[in-house]
Write a protein that holds these residues in place. Structure first.
Motif, PDB file in Angstrom:
ATOM      1  N   MET A  21      24.562  19.287  42.944  1.00 27.20           N
ATOM      2  CA  MET A  21      25.449  19.789  41.897  1.00 27.20           C
ATOM      3  C   MET A  21      26.760  20.218  42.553  1.00 27.20           C
ATOM      4  SD  MET A  21      23.693  19.410  39.153  1.00 27.20           S
ATOM      5  CE  MET A  21      24.734  20.295  38.000  1.00 27.20           C
ATOM      6  N   GLU A  22      27.853  19.908  41.890  1.00 29.04           N
ATOM      7  CA  GLU A  22      29.159  20.175  42.479  1.00 29.04           C
ATOM      8  C   GLU A  22      30.094  20.845  41.477  1.00 29.04           C
ATOM      9  OE1 GLU A  22      30.021  16.067  43.539  1.00 29.04           O
ATOM     10  OE2 GLU A  22      29.620  16.522  45.642  1.00 29.04           O
ATOM     11  N   TRP A  23      31.055  21.543  42.020  1.00 29.50           N
ATOM     12  CA  TRP A  23      32.168  22.083  41.237  1.00 29.50           C
ATOM     13  C   TRP A  23      33.456  21.417  41.718  1.00 29.50           C
ATOM     14  CZ3 TRP A  23      32.102  25.122  37.019  1.00 29.50           C
ATOM     15  CH2 TRP A  23      30.922  25.838  36.734  1.00 29.50           C
ATOM     16  N   TYR A  24      34.257  21.031  40.757  1.00 29.90           N
ATOM     17  CA  TYR A  24      35.585  20.489  41.006  1.00 29.90           C
ATOM     18  C   TYR A  24      36.585  21.321  40.231  1.00 29.90           C
ATOM     19  CZ  TYR A  24      33.647  16.081  42.873  1.00 29.90           C
ATOM     20  OH  TYR A  24      33.004  15.137  43.629  1.00 29.90           O
ATOM     21  N   GLY A  45      43.319  26.572  37.368  1.00 34.13           N
ATOM     22  CA  GLY A  45      43.014  25.201  36.985  1.00 34.13           C
ATOM     23  C   GLY A  45      41.821  25.153  36.057  1.00 34.13           C
ATOM     24  N   VAL A  46      41.449  23.943  35.709  1.00 35.28           N
ATOM     25  CA  VAL A  46      40.233  23.728  34.920  1.00 35.28           C
ATOM     26  C   VAL A  46      39.119  23.379  35.897  1.00 35.28           C
ATOM     27  CG1 VAL A  46      39.136  22.402  33.098  1.00 35.28           C
ATOM     28  CG2 VAL A  46      41.573  22.946  32.947  1.00 35.28           C
ATOM     29  N   TYR A  47      38.024  24.097  35.791  1.00 34.54           N
ATOM     30  CA  TYR A  47      36.897  23.913  36.696  1.00 34.54           C
ATOM     31  C   TYR A  47      35.787  23.120  35.992  1.00 34.54           C
ATOM     32  CZ  TYR A  47      38.923  26.981  40.175  1.00 34.54           C
ATOM     33  OH  TYR A  47      39.742  27.523  41.153  1.00 34.54           O
ATOM     34  N   TYR A  48      35.306  22.110  36.689  1.00 42.39           N
ATOM     35  CA  TYR A  48      34.303  21.206  36.145  1.00 42.39           C
ATOM     36  C   TYR A  48      33.035  21.221  36.982  1.00 42.39           C
ATOM     37  CZ  TYR A  48      38.324  19.133  33.732  1.00 42.39           C
ATOM     38  OH  TYR A  48      39.436  18.934  32.955  1.00 42.39           O
ATOM     39  N   CYS A  49      31.928  21.103  36.303  1.00 43.34           N
ATOM     40  CA  CYS A  49      30.630  20.971  36.934  1.00 43.34           C
ATOM     41  C   CYS A  49      30.235  19.491  36.913  1.00 43.34           C
ATOM     42  CB  CYS A  49      29.615  21.805  36.133  1.00 43.34           C
ATOM     43  SG  CYS A  49      27.919  21.710  36.664  1.00 43.34           S
ATOM     44  N   LYS A  50      29.619  19.036  37.995  1.00 45.31           N
ATOM     45  CA  LYS A  50      29.179  17.641  38.062  1.00 45.31           C
ATOM     46  C   LYS A  50      27.754  17.554  38.575  1.00 45.31           C
ATOM     47  CE  LYS A  50      30.094  13.147  40.189  1.00 45.31           C
ATOM     48  NZ  LYS A  50      30.904  12.383  41.164  1.00 45.31           N
ATOM     49  N   ALA A  51      26.959  16.742  37.902  1.00 45.79           N
ATOM     50  CA  ALA A  51      25.609  16.421  38.361  1.00 45.79           C
ATOM     51  C   ALA A  51      25.672  15.055  39.035  1.00 45.79           C
ATOM     52  CB  ALA A  51      24.640  16.397  37.187  1.00 45.79           C
ATOM     53  N   VAL A  52      25.536  15.037  40.330  1.00 44.35           N
ATOM     54  CA  VAL A  52      25.723  13.800  41.085  1.00 44.35           C
ATOM     55  C   VAL A  52      24.673  12.750  40.727  1.00 44.35           C
ATOM     56  CG1 VAL A  52      25.781  12.816  43.403  1.00 44.35           C
ATOM     57  CG2 VAL A  52      26.887  15.014  42.962  1.00 44.35           C
TER      58      VAL A  52
END
Length: 113
Positions: free
Chosen positions: A34-37, A91-98
């Motif tokens: 799981m990542e944050w961008y 900024g806008v922070y996004y969560c990503k499920a790789v």
């Protein structure tokens, strides 16, 4: 179908803290990185932090020592605790499920006095 929902954004003064949370609804959460961008105004989306299913984490040099990522596999959540915030963290922070290559809709963070 994978769904990710971020929350916790807001306005904070420089030096302050915020905790973002990403609630996932997906198969295989326990094994997904799981990542944050984030995407700051006028810039491309950039990677901020990541955490494996067993809790191994890594940070971008720009946030190392200030941001802390954690996850709860039972609740299917990934948090980003942000401290010592700077205006450039805006900024806008996004969560990503790789595993699913899925993104949330983002939550906005503004660091300003």
């Amino acid at each position: 179908q994978t769904q990710l929902l971020e929350s916790g954004g807001g306005v904070v003064e420089p030096g302050g803290s915020l905790r973002l949370s990403c609630l996932a609804s997906m198969e295989g959460f326990n094994i997904s990185i799981m990542e944050w961008y984030r995407q700051s105004p006028g810039k491309h989306r950039e990677w901020v932090a990541g955490i494996t299913g067993i809790g191994i984490y890594k940070y971008s040099p720009s946030v190392e020592g200030r941001f802390f990522i954690s996850r709860n596999n039972f609740k299917q959540t990934v948090d980003l605790h942000m401290t010592k915030l700077r205006p450039e963290d805006t900024g806008v922070y996004y969560c990503k499920a790789v595993l699913a290559n899925a993104w949330g809709q983002g939550t906005r963070v503004t660091v300003s006095s």
